[in-house]
Design a protein around this motif. Structure first.
Motif, PDB file in Angstrom:
ATOM      1  N   GLN A 288      -2.804  -1.637   1.485  1.00  0.00           N
ATOM      2  CA  GLN A 288      -3.210  -1.426   0.085  1.00  0.00           C
ATOM      3  C   GLN A 288      -4.707  -1.681  -0.087  1.00  0.00           C
ATOM      4  O   GLN A 288      -5.396  -0.923  -0.795  1.00  0.00           O
ATOM      5  N   LEU A 289      -5.228  -2.718   0.556  1.00  0.00           N
ATOM      6  CA  LEU A 289      -6.646  -3.050   0.396  1.00  0.00           C
ATOM      7  C   LEU A 289      -7.549  -2.007   1.063  1.00  0.00           C
ATOM      8  O   LEU A 289      -8.630  -1.690   0.550  1.00  0.00           O
ATOM      9  N   ASN A 290      -7.119  -1.478   2.189  1.00  0.00           N
ATOM     10  CA  ASN A 290      -7.894  -0.419   2.849  1.00  0.00           C
ATOM     11  C   ASN A 290      -8.004   0.816   1.955  1.00  0.00           C
ATOM     12  O   ASN A 290      -9.072   1.437   1.847  1.00  0.00           O
ATOM     13  N   ILE A 291      -6.895   1.161   1.320  1.00  0.00           N
ATOM     14  CA  ILE A 291      -6.905   2.319   0.414  1.00  0.00           C
ATOM     15  C   ILE A 291      -7.819   2.037  -0.772  1.00  0.00           C
ATOM     16  O   ILE A 291      -8.606   2.898  -1.183  1.00  0.00           O
ATOM     17  N   ALA A 292      -7.731   0.820  -1.323  1.00  0.00           N
ATOM     18  CA  ALA A 292      -8.574   0.456  -2.463  1.00  0.00           C
ATOM     19  C   ALA A 292     -10.052   0.585  -2.111  1.00  0.00           C
ATOM     20  O   ALA A 292     -10.844   1.159  -2.877  1.00  0.00           O
ATOM     21  N   ILE A 293     -10.432   0.085  -0.946  1.00  0.00           N
ATOM     22  CA  ILE A 293     -11.841   0.137  -0.520  1.00  0.00           C
ATOM     23  C   ILE A 293     -12.298   1.587  -0.396  1.00  0.00           C
ATOM     24  O   ILE A 293     -13.384   1.959  -0.848  1.00  0.00           O
ATOM     25  N   TYR A 294     -11.461   2.405   0.221  1.00  0.00           N
ATOM     26  CA  TYR A 294     -11.804   3.824   0.378  1.00  0.00           C
ATOM     27  C   TYR A 294     -12.017   4.487  -0.978  1.00  0.00           C
ATOM     28  O   TYR A 294     -12.992   5.223  -1.177  1.00  0.00           O
ATOM     29  N   LEU A 295     -11.130   4.210  -1.930  1.00  0.00           N
ATOM     30  CA  LEU A 295     -11.220   4.844  -3.250  1.00  0.00           C
ATOM     31  C   LEU A 295     -12.423   4.329  -4.033  1.00  0.00           C
ATOM     32  O   LEU A 295     -13.083   5.093  -4.743  1.00  0.00           O
ATOM     33  N   PHE A 296     -12.713   3.046  -3.906  1.00  0.00           N
ATOM     34  CA  PHE A 296     -13.908   2.505  -4.567  1.00  0.00           C
ATOM     35  C   PHE A 296     -15.166   3.203  -4.047  1.00  0.00           C
ATOM     36  O   PHE A 296     -16.086   3.506  -4.800  1.00  0.00           O
TER      37      PHE A 296
END
Length: 326
Positions: A288-296
Motif C-alpha cells: 500500500q505504501l509503495n503505491i501511495a508513494i508512486y501516486l504522490f
C-alpha cells in the motif's frame, strides 16, 4: 424540457440533478414579480382623476418616477423574494392586490442582491422552489458557461484552480456555491479548508461537519476523513476499529478511481504497519505504501501538499521494510 414540466418532475421524484436543471432553465426565463406601486403626489392626483372618470379619454402619463415595491414572503427559514411563472400560479385574492412586473430572472437576482433576504421563491403557492442566495449569486457571477460544463462543474473547477494557487478565500467561495447545490466533492473540499485553517484558525468541528455531509453522499474523501477523526480522537471518541472500517469503506466505494486517492493508500498502509484497527500485515503495508508513494510522485508538482505526504509515506515504508527484515 419546459420549466413547468421540470418543476413537476422535481416534485414527483426530487433529486439534486433535477434542482440544478430548474436553475439552468430559470436563468434565461422571464418571470412576474408582484409589486405595489407608489406615485408621487402629483401623479397620484392625476391617477385618481382618471380613475374617477373625470378625465375620460385621456391616457395616463407619469411626470415623476414611479416606485415599484416588490412583495416579500416569509417562512421559518426567513424572508424570500417571490416570483411567478404566470398569473395562474397566484391565488386570485393575492393577484388582485398587486401589479405585476415582467422581468428577466437574472434581473431579479440583481434586485434581490440589494436586499437582506434569504433568496427567491418561485411559485410560492403551488409547487414552490426555494433558491437561496448562494445559488443565484453564482448564476449571476458566471453568465458565460459553456454547454459542456454546468454550474457545479464550473464552481469546482474555479475553486480548485484558486486552491492550487493558494487563494483559499476565493476557493472557499466557489466551494460554498457548489456545496449549496448539493455537491459532495465541494463539501469535502470545504472540510479541508476549515480543518486546516486555510482562511483563518483551524476549525475541526466545522471541518468534520462538511466531511460528514460529504460522506453521507458517498464521497471517498469525506469517509476517509471521518476515519481520521476516529483514529486520532478528534471530535469523535478515539476508535481505531471504526477508523480502519472507514478507510476500508472508502476504498471499496472508490475502487474504480483509487489512483486519485494516494492518501487513502497511505492510511491503509499505516493501519497494516501499526495494527490500527486490524492485524499487523507488513506485506500489505509495503504494498500500500509503495503505491501511495508512486501516486504522490505523479501529482507532486501540481498539488502543493503532496511532497510532504510522499516523504511521510517513504518514512513509513522504511519502517515496514526494517520490521520485515527482523
Amino acid at each position: 424540457m419546459s420549466l413547468i414540466k421540470a418543476i413537476k418532475d422535481f416534485y414527483k421524484n426530487p433529486s439534486d440533478d433535477k434542482y440544478i436543471h430548474i436553475l439552468q432553465i430559470l436563468r434565461n426565463y422571464t418571470v412576474s414579480i408582484p409589486c405595489t406601486i407608489t406615485f408621487s403626489q402629483r401623479d397620484q392626483k392625476k391617477w385618481d382623476l382618471l380613475s374617477d372618470n373625470s378625465m375620460e379619454g385621456e391616457s395616463f402619463e407619469n411626470e415623476d418616477e414611479i416606485i415599484f415595491k416588490p412583495d416579500t414572503l416569509e417562512n421559518e427559514d426567513g424572508k424570500f423574494f417571490p416570483v411567478f411563472l404566470s398569473e395562474e400560479d397566484m391565488p386570485k385574492d393575492y393577484r388582485n392586490y398587486f401589479s405585476l412586473l415582467e422581468i428577466d430572472f437574472l434581473k431579479v437576482i440583481e434586485m434581490n442582491l440589494e436586499n437582506d433576504l434569504k433568496g427567491i421563491v418561485v411559485n410560492a403557492f403551488t409547487n414552490p422552489i426555494e433558491i437561496h442566495k448562494e445559488a443565484f449569486e453564482f448564476i449571476c457571477d458566471c453568465p458565460n458557461l459553456t454547454q459542456e460544463e454546468d454550474y457545479i462543474e464550473y464552481s469546482l473547477r474555479m475553486g480548485s484552480e484558486a486552491y492550487l494557487r493558494k487563494d483559499f478565500v476565493q476557493a472557499k467561495e466557489y466551494y460554498e456555491i457548489a456545496a449549496h447545490l448539493f455537491n459532495a466533492q465541494a463539501m469535502s473540499n470545504l472540510g479541508y479548508i476549515y480543518t486546516y485553517g486555510r482562511v483563518g484558525k483551524p476549525d475541526k468541528e466545522m471541518g468534520l461537519y462538511y466531511f460528514e455531509k460529504a460522506a453521507d453522499k458517498g464521497n471517498v474523501t469525506g469517509i476517509m476523513k471521518i476515519g481520521d477523526a476516529y483514529r486520532y480522537g478528534d471530535i469523535y471518541p478515539k476508535n481505531e476499529q471504526k477508523a480502519f472500517n472507514c478507510y476500508r469503506k472508502a476504498f471499496e466505494i472508490g475502487y474504480k478511481d483509487l489512483m486519485e486517492y494516494p492518501d487513502l493508500w497511505m492510511r491503509l498502509g499505516e493501519c497494516y504497519l501499526y495494527g490500527i484497527g486490524t492485524k499487523i500485515d507488513l506485506e500489505q503495508a509495503i504494498q500500500q505504501l509503495n503505491i501511495a508513494i508512486y501516486l504522490f510522485e505523479q501529482e507532486e508538482n501540481d498539488i502543493f501538499y503532496y511532497p510532504s505526504l510522499k516523504q511521510k509515506a517513504k518514512e513509513e515504508l522504511k519502517k515496514a521494510i526494517e520490521m520485515k527484515q527482523l
